[in-house]
Design a protein around this motif. Sequence first.
Motif, short mmCIF file in Angstrom:
data_model
loop_
_atom_site.label_atom_id
_atom_site.label_comp_id
_atom_site.label_asym_id
_atom_site.label_seq_id
_atom_site.Cartn_x
_atom_site.Cartn_y
_atom_site.Cartn_z
N ILE A 1 -13.46 197.37 69.34
CA ILE A 1 -13.33 196.56 70.36
C ILE A 1 -14.02 195.07 69.77
O ILE A 1 -13.29 194.14 70.29
N ARG A 2 -15.01 195.12 69.29
CA ARG A 2 -15.46 193.82 68.65
C ARG A 2 -14.46 193.03 67.94
O ARG A 2 -14.27 191.93 68.09
N ASP A 3 -13.85 193.73 66.95
CA ASP A 3 -12.62 193.19 66.02
C ASP A 3 -11.57 192.58 67.03
O ASP A 3 -11.01 191.49 66.69
N LEU A 4 -11.11 193.42 67.89
CA LEU A 4 -10.06 193.01 68.70
C LEU A 4 -10.27 191.93 69.67
O LEU A 4 -9.59 190.93 69.56
N ALA B 1 -6.10 179.13 68.84
CA ALA B 1 -5.36 178.83 67.88
C ALA B 1 -4.19 177.68 68.43
O ALA B 1 -3.93 177.40 69.81
N PRO B 2 -3.55 176.80 67.80
CA PRO B 2 -2.57 175.81 68.08
C PRO B 2 -1.36 176.82 68.56
O PRO B 2 -1.30 177.69 68.33
N ILE B 3 -0.52 176.11 69.58
CA ILE B 3 0.48 176.81 69.98
C ILE B 3 1.62 176.92 68.99
O ILE B 3 1.83 175.92 68.24
N SER B 4 2.31 177.96 68.75
CA SER B 4 3.20 178.13 67.70
C SER B 4 4.63 178.09 68.45
O SER B 4 4.93 178.37 69.60
N ASN B 5 5.70 177.79 67.75
CA ASN B 5 6.85 177.71 67.94
C ASN B 5 7.74 178.96 67.69
O ASN B 5 8.93 179.06 67.84
N LYS B 6 7.12 179.85 66.90
CA LYS B 6 7.55 181.16 66.27
C LYS B 6 8.04 181.95 67.32
O LYS B 6 7.08 182.12 68.48
N THR B 7 9.16 182.58 67.41
CA THR B 7 9.46 183.72 68.35
C THR B 7 8.66 185.15 67.89
O THR B 7 8.37 185.04 66.95
N VAL B 8 8.71 185.95 68.84
CA VAL B 8 8.12 187.30 68.52
C VAL B 8 8.84 188.09 67.36
O VAL B 8 8.39 188.63 66.10
N LYS B 9 10.19 187.82 67.21
CA LYS B 9 11.12 188.07 66.22
C LYS B 9 10.79 187.55 64.85
O LYS B 9 10.76 188.14 63.58
N GLU C 1 -10.06 185.99 70.81
CA GLU C 1 -10.53 184.44 70.78
C GLU C 1 -9.66 183.67 69.71
O GLU C 1 -9.58 182.48 69.78
N LYS C 2 -9.47 184.11 68.42
CA LYS C 2 -8.99 183.20 67.46
C LYS C 2 -7.49 182.95 67.90
O LYS C 2 -7.16 181.68 67.82
N ALA C 3 -6.88 183.69 68.63
CA ALA C 3 -5.49 183.35 69.12
C ALA C 3 -5.81 182.45 70.27
O ALA C 3 -4.91 181.59 70.48
N TRP C 4 -6.67 182.73 71.11
CA TRP C 4 -6.79 181.52 72.33
C TRP C 4 -7.07 180.30 71.78
O TRP C 4 -6.76 179.09 72.45
#
Length: 75
Positions: free
Chosen positions: A44-47, A57-65, A52-55
Amino acid sequence: MNISFTKQQEKYIQEQVASGEYQNNSEVIRDALRLHTIYREKVIRDLRAEIEKAWDAPISNKTVKDIIAEKNLQK
């Protein structure tokens, strides 16, 4: 409380007691539950840290694919 174990789990518990590390079956189960709690708390701590890192992070233009394809290339 009534708990059911598979034959494999029963064998493992018996082997742990026979090794002399534990006095009885209950000690094996209590230790397993203690370790499970530690493991779950770490997961849970790691998740939460990854979220938090994702929040932050800069916005990515990559798609899920795109992301899945990159992960598949790393394997």
